[in-house]
Design a protein around this motif. Structure first.
Motif, short mmCIF file in Angstrom:
data_model
loop_
_atom_site.label_atom_id
_atom_site.label_comp_id
_atom_site.label_asym_id
_atom_site.label_seq_id
_atom_site.Cartn_x
_atom_site.Cartn_y
_atom_site.Cartn_z
N ALA A 181 48.81 63.64 63.75
CA ALA A 181 48.58 62.32 63.18
C ALA A 181 48.21 62.46 61.71
N GLU A 182 48.09 61.33 61.04
CA GLU A 182 47.59 61.30 59.67
C GLU A 182 46.11 60.96 59.70
N ALA A 183 45.34 61.63 58.90
CA ALA A 183 43.89 61.40 58.88
C ALA A 183 43.59 59.98 58.42
N ASP A 184 42.72 59.28 59.20
CA ASP A 184 42.27 57.98 58.73
C ASP A 184 41.21 58.19 57.65
N ARG A 185 40.83 57.11 56.99
CA ARG A 185 39.94 57.25 55.83
C ARG A 185 38.61 57.88 56.19
N GLY A 186 38.00 57.44 57.31
CA GLY A 186 36.70 57.97 57.69
C GLY A 186 36.75 59.45 58.02
N SER A 187 37.73 59.85 58.82
CA SER A 187 37.85 61.26 59.19
C SER A 187 38.19 62.11 57.98
N ALA A 188 39.04 61.59 57.10
CA ALA A 188 39.44 62.34 55.91
C ALA A 188 38.23 62.67 55.04
N VAL A 189 37.34 61.70 54.87
CA VAL A 189 36.14 61.93 54.05
C VAL A 189 35.27 63.01 54.69
N LEU A 190 35.05 62.93 55.98
CA LEU A 190 34.20 63.89 56.67
C LEU A 190 34.80 65.29 56.67
N LEU A 191 36.12 65.36 56.77
CA LEU A 191 36.79 66.67 56.84
C LEU A 191 37.15 67.22 55.46
N GLY A 192 36.87 66.47 54.42
CA GLY A 192 37.18 66.95 53.08
C GLY A 192 38.66 66.92 52.77
N LEU A 193 39.37 65.94 53.35
CA LEU A 193 40.81 65.83 53.15
C LEU A 193 41.13 64.57 52.34
N SER A 194 42.29 64.56 51.73
CA SER A 194 42.78 63.32 51.14
C SER A 194 43.37 62.47 52.26
N ALA A 195 43.35 61.16 52.09
CA ALA A 195 43.85 60.26 53.13
C ALA A 195 45.30 60.58 53.47
N SER A 196 45.63 60.43 54.74
CA SER A 196 46.98 60.62 55.28
C SER A 196 47.39 62.08 55.39
N ARG A 197 46.47 63.02 55.15
CA ARG A 197 46.79 64.42 55.38
C ARG A 197 46.93 64.67 56.88
N PRO A 198 47.73 65.66 57.29
CA PRO A 198 47.96 65.88 58.72
C PRO A 198 46.72 66.42 59.44
N VAL A 199 46.50 65.91 60.65
CA VAL A 199 45.41 66.38 61.51
C VAL A 199 45.95 66.54 62.92
N LEU A 200 45.23 67.29 63.74
CA LEU A 200 45.53 67.41 65.16
C LEU A 200 44.48 66.62 65.93
N VAL A 201 44.93 65.76 66.81
CA VAL A 201 44.02 64.92 67.58
C VAL A 201 44.08 65.31 69.05
N PHE A 202 42.93 65.73 69.58
CA PHE A 202 42.81 66.12 70.99
C PHE A 202 42.12 64.99 71.73
#
Length: 236
Positions: A181-202
């Motif tokens: 998935a693409e990182a949402d804004r909240g997760s991106a901030v916590l993970l130190g990513l720019s918005a819409s960067r790829p993430v794995l969702v379990f």
């Protein structure tokens, strides 16, 4: 460089070997130095580096240069806590508790935990660290009937160990899906990513003795975590 293999592919291979020998964060030689050392043009150097950046081997930092990227932690699909998984990979686990509250869960969670309409559950959000760097955001729900005083417990360690030792609920089975998935804004901030960067969702429902005791969604950095599995040929 010579031969039938294109120059940028030859250089890409050599730079990949160099990156494998260097620690994460180590700087790569500058473009001018690489041109001289390998007898190629700056266009060839940029093409080779660009390929390795897109593959996650190298990372460019504007105004500073090119560096060896963080190696992805490779986990095999198996039932284990984050803490034990990170230790097995040689990483130091850590946890920041973001929030703990009792609330009525969304319909999907209510169904997964087999709760009555309007029944509340513990909602725990945690930021998981590996060697002090953000690795995942965990969003979990737990039935109040199973863990009545969860808010009073230490939630910085393994919840699976806590469930087993404090509440007598040993996790023995889980149903889990994994999607990109693409990182949402909240997760991106916590993970130190720019918005819409790829993430794995379990998305996981965990059981103890046949009873569902956890519905959790874990969002992992796509550049720091990967999943390995063994695939065997079935019949038919």
């Amino acid at each position: 460089m010579d031969g039938v293999v294109p120059k940028h592919e030859q250089l890409r291979g050599r730079l990949a070997e160099l990156a494998a020998r260097l620690p994460a964060g180590a700087p790569l030689p500058g473009e001018r130095q690489l041109c001289i050392e390998h007898g190629v043009s700056r266009i060839t150097v940029r093409e080779a580096i660009g390929q390795l950046v897109s593959e996650g081997v190298l990372v460019r930092v504007r105004g500073k240069g090119t560096f060896v990227a963080e190696r992805a932690a490779r986990s095999r699909l198996h039932l284990a806590s984050f803490h034990s998984d990170m230790r097995r990979l040689g990483l130091r686990p850590g946890t920041v508790v973001l929030s703990v509250d009792r609330a009525v869960p969304p319909p999907a969670t209510r169904a997964a935990l087999e709760l009555a309409v309007g029944e509340r559950a513990w909602h725990v959000r945690r930021l998981r660290l590996a060697d002090d760097q953000p690795m995942s955001v965990d969003d979990g729900w737990y039935p109040v009937a199973v863990v009545p005083d969860l808010a009073d417990a230490d939630l910085t360690g393994s919840l699976y160990t806590l469930l087993a030792e404090r509440y007598g609920c040993t996790i023995d089975r889980a149903e889990q899906t994994v999607r990109a998935a693409e990182a949402d804004r909240g997760s991106a901030v916590l993970l130190g990513l720019s918005a819409s960067r790829p993430v794995l969702v379990f998305d996981r429902v965990s059981y103890s003795g046949g009873r569902p005791v956890e519905h959790a969604r874990s969002t992992y950095r796509g550049d720091r975590y990967e999943v390995a599995m063994t695939v065997e040929l079935g019949q038919g």
